[in-house]
Write an enzyme that holds these catalytic residues in place. Structure first.
Site, PDB file in Angstrom:
ATOM      1  N   GLY A   3      -6.342  14.903  -6.219  1.00  0.00           N
ATOM      2  CA  GLY A   3      -5.907  14.117  -5.066  1.00  0.00           C
ATOM      3  C   GLY A   3      -4.418  14.284  -4.853  1.00  0.00           C
ATOM      4  O   GLY A   3      -3.845  15.338  -5.161  1.00  0.00           O
ATOM      5  N   LYS A   6       1.395  -8.517  -8.805  1.00  0.00           N
ATOM      6  CA  LYS A   6       0.297  -7.794  -8.160  1.00  0.00           C
ATOM      7  C   LYS A   6      -0.440  -8.764  -7.252  1.00  0.00           C
ATOM      8  O   LYS A   6      -0.566  -9.948  -7.563  1.00  0.00           O
ATOM      9  CB  LYS A   6      -0.682  -7.271  -9.229  1.00  0.00           C
ATOM     10  CG  LYS A   6      -1.520  -6.114  -8.774  1.00  0.00           C
ATOM     11  CD  LYS A   6      -0.847  -4.769  -8.973  1.00  0.00           C
ATOM     12  CE  LYS A   6      -1.664  -3.642  -8.420  1.00  0.00           C
ATOM     13  NZ  LYS A   6      -1.063  -2.329  -8.629  1.00  0.00           N
ATOM     14  N   VAL A  35      -1.823  13.223  -6.389  1.00  0.00           N
ATOM     15  CA  VAL A  35      -1.023  13.582  -7.567  1.00  0.00           C
ATOM     16  C   VAL A  35      -1.534  14.876  -8.209  1.00  0.00           C
ATOM     17  O   VAL A  35      -0.752  15.787  -8.486  1.00  0.00           O
ATOM     18  CB  VAL A  35      -1.048  12.444  -8.615  1.00  0.00           C
ATOM     19  CG1 VAL A  35      -0.231  12.840  -9.837  1.00  0.00           C
ATOM     20  CG2 VAL A  35      -0.521  11.151  -8.022  1.00  0.00           C
ATOM     21  N   GLY A  73      -9.229  15.540 -11.289  1.00  0.00           N
ATOM     22  CA  GLY A  73      -8.831  14.868 -10.052  1.00  0.00           C
ATOM     23  C   GLY A  73      -7.743  15.626  -9.324  1.00  0.00           C
ATOM     24  O   GLY A  73      -6.657  15.841  -9.854  1.00  0.00           O
TER      25      GLY A  73
HETATM   26  P1  NAD Z   1      -6.296  10.131  -5.005  1.00  0.00           P
HETATM   27  O1  NAD Z   1      -7.304   9.129  -4.586  1.00  0.00           O
HETATM   28  O2  NAD Z   1      -5.454  10.825  -4.006  1.00  0.00           O
HETATM   29  O3  NAD Z   1      -6.998  11.260  -5.894  1.00  0.00           O
HETATM   30  C1  NAD Z   1      -7.994  11.019  -6.844  1.00  0.00           C
HETATM   31  C2  NAD Z   1      -8.858  12.263  -6.890  1.00  0.00           C
HETATM   32  O4  NAD Z   1      -9.780  12.116  -7.951  1.00  0.00           O
HETATM   33  C3  NAD Z   1      -9.660  12.504  -5.611  1.00  0.00           C
HETATM   34  O5  NAD Z   1      -9.507  13.841  -5.201  1.00  0.00           O
HETATM   35  C4  NAD Z   1     -11.084  12.185  -6.031  1.00  0.00           C
HETATM   36  O6  NAD Z   1     -12.040  12.931  -5.319  1.00  0.00           O
HETATM   37  C5  NAD Z   1     -11.044  12.568  -7.490  1.00  0.00           C
HETATM   38  N1  NAD Z   1     -12.096  11.972  -8.304  1.00  0.00           N
HETATM   39  C6  NAD Z   1     -12.700  10.766  -8.163  1.00  0.00           C
HETATM   40  N2  NAD Z   1     -13.638  10.601  -9.106  1.00  0.00           N
HETATM   41  C7  NAD Z   1     -13.633  11.714  -9.877  1.00  0.00           C
HETATM   42  C8  NAD Z   1     -14.362  12.141 -11.014  1.00  0.00           C
HETATM   43  N3  NAD Z   1     -15.306  11.386 -11.552  1.00  0.00           N
HETATM   44  N4  NAD Z   1     -14.065  13.339 -11.538  1.00  0.00           N
HETATM   45  C9  NAD Z   1     -13.139  14.138 -10.991  1.00  0.00           C
HETATM   46  N5  NAD Z   1     -12.411  13.790  -9.909  1.00  0.00           N
HETATM   47  C10 NAD Z   1     -12.644  12.587  -9.367  1.00  0.00           C
HETATM   48  O7  NAD Z   1      -5.372   9.359  -6.084  1.00  0.00           O
HETATM   49  P2  NAD Z   1      -3.915   9.774  -6.559  1.00  0.00           P
HETATM   50  O8  NAD Z   1      -2.919   9.052  -5.721  1.00  0.00           O
HETATM   51  O9  NAD Z   1      -3.829  11.251  -6.738  1.00  0.00           O
HETATM   52  O10 NAD Z   1      -3.883   9.061  -8.002  1.00  0.00           O
HETATM   53  C11 NAD Z   1      -4.609   9.596  -9.077  1.00  0.00           C
HETATM   54  C12 NAD Z   1      -4.514   8.642 -10.266  1.00  0.00           C
HETATM   55  O11 NAD Z   1      -3.148   8.426 -10.610  1.00  0.00           O
HETATM   56  C13 NAD Z   1      -5.087   7.248  -9.993  1.00  0.00           C
HETATM   57  O12 NAD Z   1      -5.613   6.736 -11.203  1.00  0.00           O
HETATM   58  C14 NAD Z   1      -3.868   6.443  -9.612  1.00  0.00           C
HETATM   59  O13 NAD Z   1      -4.037   5.072  -9.875  1.00  0.00           O
HETATM   60  C15 NAD Z   1      -2.829   7.044 -10.529  1.00  0.00           C
HETATM   61  N6  NAD Z   1      -1.454   6.901 -10.040  1.00  0.00           N
HETATM   62  C16 NAD Z   1      -1.099   7.407  -8.833  1.00  0.00           C
HETATM   63  C17 NAD Z   1       0.216   7.279  -8.398  1.00  0.00           C
HETATM   64  C18 NAD Z   1       0.657   7.846  -7.076  1.00  0.00           C
HETATM   65  O14 NAD Z   1       1.864   7.970  -6.851  1.00  0.00           O
HETATM   66  N7  NAD Z   1      -0.256   8.231  -6.192  1.00  0.00           N
HETATM   67  C19 NAD Z   1       1.177   6.641  -9.207  1.00  0.00           C
HETATM   68  C20 NAD Z   1       0.786   6.150 -10.462  1.00  0.00           C
HETATM   69  C21 NAD Z   1      -0.545   6.284 -10.858  1.00  0.00           C
END
Ligand code: NAD
Length: 347
Positions: free
Chosen positions: A181, A78, A183, A179
């Site tokens: 986002g 990392k 995912v 959340g």
């Molecule tokens: P993202 O930033 O696209 O989405 C996160 C969402 O959570 C956003 O819509 C944000 O507004 C919302 N959010 C933030 N604070 C919040 C709260 N207190 N309550 C409710 N919603 C809240 O991120 P993502 O890419 O969808 O990833 C989501 C999680 O999964 C993260 O923890 C990330 O580390 C993990 N993750 C993602 C991937 C990937 O492929 N994107 C892979 C492994 C792990």
């Protein structure tokens, strides 16, 4: 470094400074036993170098475990870049970071993480080939791993429901998604198509409105969603959400979601276990994205072979669930143990 509380037999930690661009970066390589140390680069305003090092040490070990459990021929690494108002992220800094990564000669492979975008990685890629998650590779159209992560989480939820509730179908069950986002929203699409009743929350109101219309989802307050009565709670936003305060308030028997580092401390895995909650270890269930990005980097994969690998996530989870039942130990502990064993075997 050797006395740092987060140090855990890391192979290498390398610091870089570039006066011209203000780059201050740390690359931690936890293990290369299974292959080059792969893991994203985080751009963050840290309070101290000690905090930045803690993040690099902790996250690189997490990547070793995640890559091992995903069955990838990759180790764990990392990078963290310390930014602030005087040294913001700039194209020149990204180029300097690319040169730093290149100097490690492939022992570390970078990708986007918090604070970095696909476009940033394209700049990094002008200085090094040791970068993954780029657009327009052979098997991906845009380099976005989120839909692949969502697929793995969806399959993991099905495995957890089969194991805990003895149900082959999700139809009629309630899943609470925190959340929406990259995912979380994709996950809702897959669950809604299966006839799941959705409960959702996000701090962005527009996106909860959209889910409410598109999936007929009930909307909860962001600070309430984890504690709703639901068959499954799927955290897809923040880390460190399960601790001594939140676990007693849960009204679900399954936690299965994408968010990284869901447990505040290792003891919280034991707390969930004692509370009778089946926890799908985060780095096992959320590996769809790294499988996709990792395979694209390594080459030789097709869209079909990547999907087939993602379908092994529920198999691995079921193995963990079964071991947990047989040994009366938390799933989080068993996953860590299995990952450490895979790394030791490769070593
Ligand atoms: P993202 O930033 O696209 O989405 C996160 C969402 O959570 C956003 O819509 C944000 O507004 C919302 N959010 C933030 N604070 C919040 C709260 N207190 N309550 C409710 N919603 C809240 O991120 P993502 O890419 O969808 O990833 C989501 C999680 O999964 C993260 O923890 C990330 O580390 C993990 N993750 C993602 C991937 C990937 O492929 N994107 C892979 C492994 C792990």
């Amino acid at each position: 470094m050797f006395d740092h509380p987060s140090f855990d037999q890391h192979e290498r930690v390398v610091y870089a400074h570039d006066a011209a661009t203000g780059l201050r970066a740390i690359v931690a390589i936890h293990s290369t036993a299974r292959g080059p140390g792969a893991g994203g680069c985080r751009f963050w305003q840290y309070n101290s170098t000690h905090d930045a090092l803690a993040d690099a040490l902790r996250l690189s070990r997490g990547m070793s475990y995640k890559n091992a459990m995903a069955g990838l021929p990759l180790g764990g690494g990392k990078a963290v870049v310390m930014i602030d108002a005087r040294s913001p992220k700039t194209p020149a800094m990204l180029e300097a970071f690319g040169r730093f990564v290149d100097s490690l000669q492939g022992q570390y492979i970078t990708a986007e993480d918090v604070g970095a975008s696909v476009a940033d990685m394209e700049i990094v890629a002008t200085r090094t080939r040791y970068v993954s998650g780029l657009p327009r590779t052979a098997v991906s159209s845009d380099g976005n791993p989120s839909p692949k992560t969502a697929l793995g989480v969806y399959l993991g939820i099905k495995a957890a429901v089969k194991y805990k509730l003895n149900k082959n179908e999700l139809r009629g069950l309630t899943v609470a998604v925190q959340g929406l986002g990259g995912v979380g929203f994709e996950l809702c699409k897959l669950l809604a198509a299966d006839g799941v009743r959705l409960r959702v929350a996000d701090v962005r109101e527009a996106v909860t409105q959209k889910a409410s219309h598109q999936f007929d989802a009930a909307v909860s307050a962001p600070d309430q969603i984890l504690f709703e009565r639901a068959d499954v709670v799927a955290p897809c936003a923040l880390g460190a959400i399960f601790d001594a305060n939140t676990i007693p308030k849960l009204q679900t028997s399954i936690i299965a979601g994408a968010a990284n580092n869901q447990l505040a401390t290792a003891e919280d895995g034991a707390r969930l276990h004692a509370a009778g909650v089946l926890y799908a270890p985060d780095y096992v269930i959320n590996a769809g994205g790294i499988i996709s990005v990792g395979r694209e980097y390594l080459g030789g994969a097709t869209a079909e072979s990547i999907t087939a690998e993602i379908h092994r996530i529920p198999v691995r989870l079921t193995e963990i669930f079964e071991r947990s039942s047989a040994t009366h130990r938390p799933t989080s502990e068993l996953a860590d143990e299995m990952a450490r064993q895979l790394i030791a075997e490769a070593r």
